[in-house]
Design an enzyme around this catalytic site. Structure first.
Site: not given
Length: 360
Positions: A272-273, A276, A282
């Protein structure tokens, strides 16, 4: 004829009354909605008192919920001082925006589905357009996925390669270096498979493009961590490369070896990170890797089409990536997930006709 009739009657009686019911149980009127222990966490467990609260209500601690919505981009506040504990119009607007953005039923109330998600562990990056914040300077939403404002991306020569390294001073010691490196390598490889970027681990933390570390509380970036099962981690937009995880969590790479109820899958959060780090915000697609929440003891590492379309809009397509095959696999995985629930075949007799029903 009589013995046959008796046997048939007994068979029908047995099937009708001794078989498990094939119809979903009805909800008993007047039952009270309860947030289970699995919903709660150490950071936001006090929010459980707000269950089913609506506009006009006053509940002690409501100001903390307003700060929560402000932190994640749903409530604009000039100051967090002197906030009231009243569920006012501004808070209701924030709740509606949150429900809309998260794909929840839009009720404007703090119903059980809304509270369950609010209290779930999550990423520390904001969800929606806000005033400038340290981590992302707001988000620009496109379809389901989102980008940091200005759509910042890494700019390197072609073929692009980004390096990453682990902090020599800020790590956890209960996961071996080999397991740690393997988990991150798998996480980076998932993104590399869909875009024309390769990732390489290097020894020099100072010289690496992406710098990974585990930190407690206030660690100097303006986004302090808050303890067990609150914010799990956060990462900064390109080309910062800062990638921080909350050292207070119980991180795991294999749940069979870690029995803690609050264990968090390291590879899932890492995947997930990295999104980013590459410039993605998101998404509102709950099954996607870039959805902000992740429950304890849950593994979520496979990119969905929403993740892929978002990152490819920034960097283009990996020439070896097969879009049609990936879409088919996503569809197949979804189907398998639905069918993985245990089914029981029960025989029911309806007006003398023998019918098979699949009961889950």
């Amino acid at each position: 004829m009589f013995p046959l009739f008796s046997y048939f009657s007994f068979t029908i009686f047995s099937l009708l009354f001794l078989s498990p019911p094939c119809f979903p149980a009805m909800t008993t009127p007047g039952t009270t909605t309860v947030l289970t222990a699995d919903t709660l966490n150490a950071t936001w467990q006090e929010f459980s008192r707000f269950l089913d609260v609506g506009i006009g209500s006053q509940v002690a601690g409501m100001s903390e919920l307003k700060i929560y919505f402000h932190r994640f981009g749903y409530l604009s506040l000039s100051s967090t001082n002197n906030l009231t504990d009243v569920f006012d119009d501004q808070l209701q607007s924030a709740v509606v925006a949150y429900q809309t953005n998260m794909g929840l039923p839009v009720t404007g109330k703090l119903d059980s589905s809304t509270m369950s998600l609010i209290m779930s562990p999550r990423c520390g990056v904001t969800d929606r357009t806000t005033q400038n914040t340290t981590t992302n300077q707001g988000l620009h939403v496109t379809r389901h996925f989102a980008y940091f404002y200005g759509k910042p991306r890494w700019v390197r020569g072609s073929p692009m390669r980004l390096t990453y390294a682990f902090s020599p001073d800020n790590m956890i010691d209960y996961i071996s270096k080999a397991e740690m490196r393997a988990a991150f390598k798998r996480a980076f490889s998932r993104w590399a498979a869909v875009i024309p970027i390769s990732f390489k681990e290097v020894e020099s933390y100072k010289m690496a493009d992406i710098k990974i570390g585990f930190y407690h509380g206030d660690h100097g970036d303006g986004e302090p961590f808050d303890g067990v099962l609150g914010v799990l981690g956060h990462a900064f937009s390109p080309e910062s490369g800062r990638f921080h995880l909350d050292a207070a969590e119980t991180w795991a790479v294999d749940f069979s070896k870690v029995k803690s109820r609050v264990a968090v899958d390291l590879e899932s959060v890492a995947t997930h990170e990295i999104g980013h780090v590459l410039g993605l915000g998101h998404t509102s697609v709950k099954g996607a890797v870039m959805f902000p929440s992740l429950s304890p003891r849950t593994k979520k590492v496979d990119l969905k089409m929403d993740d892929v379309e978002g990152v490819q809009a920034l960097y283009g397509l990996n020439p070896n990536f097969n879009t049609s095959s990936f879409a088919y696999e996503n569809s197949s995985n979804k189907g398998i997930g639905l069918m993985s629930r245990t089914s029981k075949w029960t025989i029911c007799v309806v007006v003398g006709v023998l019918v098979l029903f699949s009961c889950t």
